[in-house]
Design a protein around this motif. Structure first.
Motif, short mmCIF file in Angstrom:
data_model
loop_
_atom_site.label_atom_id
_atom_site.label_comp_id
_atom_site.label_asym_id
_atom_site.label_seq_id
_atom_site.Cartn_x
_atom_site.Cartn_y
_atom_site.Cartn_z
N ARG A 54 0.86 -1.20 0.00
CA ARG A 54 0.00 0.00 0.00
C ARG A 54 0.89 1.24 0.00
O ARG A 54 1.72 1.43 0.87
CB ARG A 54 -0.90 0.02 1.21
CG ARG A 54 -1.86 1.22 1.22
CD ARG A 54 -2.76 1.24 2.43
NE ARG A 54 -3.50 0.02 2.62
CZ ARG A 54 -4.62 -0.33 1.98
NH1 ARG A 54 -5.11 0.47 1.07
NH2 ARG A 54 -5.22 -1.46 2.26
N GLU B 151 0.36 5.42 -0.62
CA GLU B 151 -0.55 6.55 -0.80
C GLU B 151 -1.99 6.08 -0.99
O GLU B 151 -2.73 6.60 -1.83
CB GLU B 151 -0.09 7.42 -1.98
CG GLU B 151 1.26 8.05 -1.75
CD GLU B 151 1.76 8.83 -2.94
OE1 GLU B 151 1.02 8.97 -3.95
OE2 GLU B 151 2.90 9.31 -2.86
N GLY B 152 -2.38 5.05 -0.25
CA GLY B 152 -3.75 4.56 -0.26
C GLY B 152 -4.06 3.53 -1.32
O GLY B 152 -5.11 2.90 -1.27
#
Length: 161
Positions: A54, A56-57
């Motif tokens: 993961r 930055e989202g």
């Protein structure tokens, strides 16, 4: 599910010996740390193990591993996290004291093991980088304390002045 061709090629090139799990876990954690992932997910399915990071989202595909290696990977991560390797039907949490080879920095990684029908799903969480900001750049008066809490995440971060 697709994978990152570079990481997949590095894993495929590893010799299938007794140290395969050690090398693979080091490669996966090192790659995730290098590209700035906040966590690394190993999802055990019937016919493969999907590894994603993961950043930055977004969940980025890393590799698809054979289920033949499932027990070796789980055991390696449990040994590193100092949790009982024989416990398979209960969720477990541990910590890994991991050193980055490039810059010799040590980090305390949080690891969660969640039992599923096809093995155990694993999440390795990397610590957030601490940022020091100058009060003048923030535009705050000396003596002011601001506390910021992210809702829904469970982590707290604060700012002391």
């Amino acid at each position: 599910m697709e994978s990152n061709p570079l990481i997949q090629a590095q894993i495929d090139a590893l010799p299938a010996d007794d140290n395969w799990a050690v090398r693979t876990v080091d490669l996966l954690i090192g790659s995730a740390h290098r590209i700035g992932c906040s966590d690394l997910h190993l999802l055990c399915l019937r016919d493969s193990i999907h590894v994603r990071g993961r950043r930055e989202g977004d969940l980025l595909p890393f590799a698809n591993l054979s289920p033949v290696h499932r027990e070796m990977l789980i055991a390696r991560l449990k040994i590193m996290a100092k949790v009982p390797a024989f416990v398979r039907h209960e969720p477990q949490d541990g910590r890994i004291d991991w050193s980055c080879a490039e810059n010799k920095n040590s980090s305390l990684l949080r690891v969660s093991f969640l039992p599923t029908i096809h093995g155990e799903n694993i999440v390795v969480r990397f610590p957030e980088d601490k940022v020091e900001l100058d009060i003048d750049r923030l535009g705050m008066q000396p003596g002011v304390l601001a506390v910021v809490k992210r809702s829904g995440v469970g982590r707290q971060s604060g700012l002391e002045v």
